[in-house]
Design an enzyme around this catalytic site. Sequence first.
Site, PDB file in Angstrom:
ATOM      1  N   GLU A  98      38.730  29.152  44.715  1.00 23.02           N
ATOM      2  CA  GLU A  98      39.873  29.953  43.732  1.00 23.02           C
ATOM      3  C   GLU A  98      38.350  30.664  43.079  1.00 23.02           C
ATOM      4  OE1 GLU A  98      41.778  31.004  43.311  1.00 23.02           O
ATOM      5  OE2 GLU A  98      43.428  29.630  42.403  1.00 23.02           O
ATOM      6  N   ASP A  99      39.024  31.792  42.807  1.00 27.06           N
ATOM      7  CA  ASP A  99      38.454  32.491  41.792  1.00 27.06           C
ATOM      8  C   ASP A  99      38.636  31.982  40.170  1.00 27.06           C
ATOM      9  OD1 ASP A  99      41.062  32.774  41.814  1.00 27.06           O
ATOM     10  OD2 ASP A  99      41.505  35.420  41.911  1.00 27.06           O
ATOM     11  N   ASP A 102      43.335  29.018  35.621  1.00 33.21           N
ATOM     12  CA  ASP A 102      43.901  29.393  34.191  1.00 33.21           C
ATOM     13  C   ASP A 102      44.926  28.515  33.716  1.00 33.21           C
ATOM     14  OD1 ASP A 102      44.820  31.484  32.296  1.00 33.21           O
ATOM     15  OD2 ASP A 102      45.474  33.054  32.663  1.00 33.21           O
ATOM     16  N   GLY A 104      46.034  26.304  35.145  1.00 39.99           N
ATOM     17  CA  GLY A 104      45.702  25.691  36.360  1.00 39.99           C
ATOM     18  C   GLY A 104      46.008  25.106  37.117  1.00 39.99           C
ATOM     19  N   THR A 106      48.130  26.775  39.575  1.00 38.97           N
ATOM     20  CA  THR A 106      48.054  27.049  41.327  1.00 38.97           C
ATOM     21  C   THR A 106      46.949  26.122  41.608  1.00 38.97           C
ATOM     22  OG1 THR A 106      47.767  29.624  40.112  1.00 38.97           O
ATOM     23  CG2 THR A 106      47.042  28.618  42.367  1.00 38.97           C
ATOM     24  N   ARG A 164      39.611  45.408  42.232  1.00 41.44           N
ATOM     25  CA  ARG A 164      39.144  44.080  42.283  1.00 41.44           C
ATOM     26  C   ARG A 164      37.756  44.590  43.232  1.00 41.44           C
ATOM     27  NH1 ARG A 164      42.622  40.429  43.716  1.00 41.44           N
ATOM     28  NH2 ARG A 164      45.254  40.966  44.873  1.00 41.44           N
TER      29      ARG A 164
HETATM   30  P1  IMP Z   1      46.938  29.152  36.750  1.00 37.36           P
HETATM   31  O1  IMP Z   1      47.890  29.222  37.817  1.00 37.36           O
HETATM   32  O2  IMP Z   1      47.554  29.581  35.576  1.00 37.36           O
HETATM   33  O3  IMP Z   1      45.290  29.208  37.106  1.00 37.36           O
HETATM   34  O4  IMP Z   1      46.290  30.788  37.110  1.00 37.36           O
HETATM   35  C1  IMP Z   1      45.324  31.101  38.449  1.00 37.36           C
HETATM   36  C2  IMP Z   1      45.627  32.618  39.625  1.00 37.36           C
HETATM   37  O5  IMP Z   1      45.891  33.584  38.306  1.00 37.36           O
HETATM   38  C3  IMP Z   1      44.235  33.226  39.588  1.00 37.36           C
HETATM   39  O6  IMP Z   1      44.771  32.264  40.796  1.00 37.36           O
HETATM   40  C4  IMP Z   1      44.089  34.595  39.406  1.00 37.36           C
HETATM   41  O7  IMP Z   1      44.739  35.022  41.099  1.00 37.36           O
HETATM   42  C5  IMP Z   1      45.450  34.508  38.311  1.00 37.36           C
HETATM   43  N1  IMP Z   1      44.725  34.859  37.025  1.00 37.36           N
HETATM   44  C6  IMP Z   1      44.746  34.697  36.193  1.00 37.36           C
HETATM   45  N2  IMP Z   1      43.933  34.492  35.490  1.00 37.36           N
HETATM   46  C7  IMP Z   1      43.689  35.814  36.131  1.00 37.36           C
HETATM   47  C8  IMP Z   1      42.848  36.930  34.654  1.00 37.36           C
HETATM   48  O8  IMP Z   1      41.831  37.298  33.575  1.00 37.36           O
HETATM   49  N3  IMP Z   1      42.887  38.080  35.401  1.00 37.36           N
HETATM   50  C9  IMP Z   1      42.251  37.938  37.337  1.00 37.36           C
HETATM   51  N4  IMP Z   1      44.144  37.058  37.919  1.00 37.36           N
HETATM   52  C10 IMP Z   1      43.801  36.448  37.119  1.00 37.36           C
HETATM   53 MG    MG Z   2      43.217  34.215  42.423  1.00 32.90          MG
END
Ligand code: IMP
Ligand code: MG
Length: 178
Positions: A98-99, A102, A104, A106, A164
């Site tokens: 994963e990149d 945030d 969590g 996803t 990107r």
């Molecule tokens: P989560 O489900 O809130 O953990 O979000 C995860 C996804 O949100 C990551 O895989 C990113 O694609 C996107 N994301 C969250 N924070 C950022 C950020 O600061 N920049 C770019 N993409 C983000």
């Molecule tokens: Mg992502």
Amino acid sequence: MPEAPKVLIAEEAIRRRVGELGRRISEDYARAESVHLVGVLRGSFIFLADLARSLTIPGSVDFLAVASYESAVAPKGPVRLITDLRTDIAGRHVLVVEDIVDTGETLAFLMSLLALRGPASLKCCALLGKPASRKTDVRIDYLGFEIPDVWVVGYGLDDAERFRALPYIGVRSRQPAD
Ligand code: IMP
Ligand code: MG
């Protein structure tokens, strides 16, 4: 032209850290003999490309895609699988790449989805984590950097598809006119 994002993590620091992650993963999977890298599109594509080349054990690669929020300002909906893997992961040593983690949500969604498919092992590696905004207790097995709760771009990460291809991780400073 929007202003260039401010450097948060420089190219060289990313390179060094990805090398370290690659070495650790190669050691940990040495007995498994190979690792199946599952990249989460689209944000992980550059990280996965560099991580795969830093491994000293054989690896295979597949991708899936999920829908999450698209920009710093868009509201966040539930996580959905948009594109599934092409290959069966039963009996394989799967490492989700994963990149950024945030909230969590996803990663938690993906880990429980993939666990149902009978992998021999299932772990995850994220380049970035924002511990302050975590809403799930998902475990990150390999983490590149912890960062503050700011919107970052570059090295695969975007802000509404922009930035990107930046070689570093930058902080997006929003201008009203952008
Ligand atoms: P989560 O489900 O809130 O953990 O979000 C995860 C996804 O949100 C990551 O895989 C990113 O694609 C996107 N994301 C969250 N924070 C950022 C950020 O600061 N920049 C770019 N993409 C983000
Ligand atoms: Mg992502």
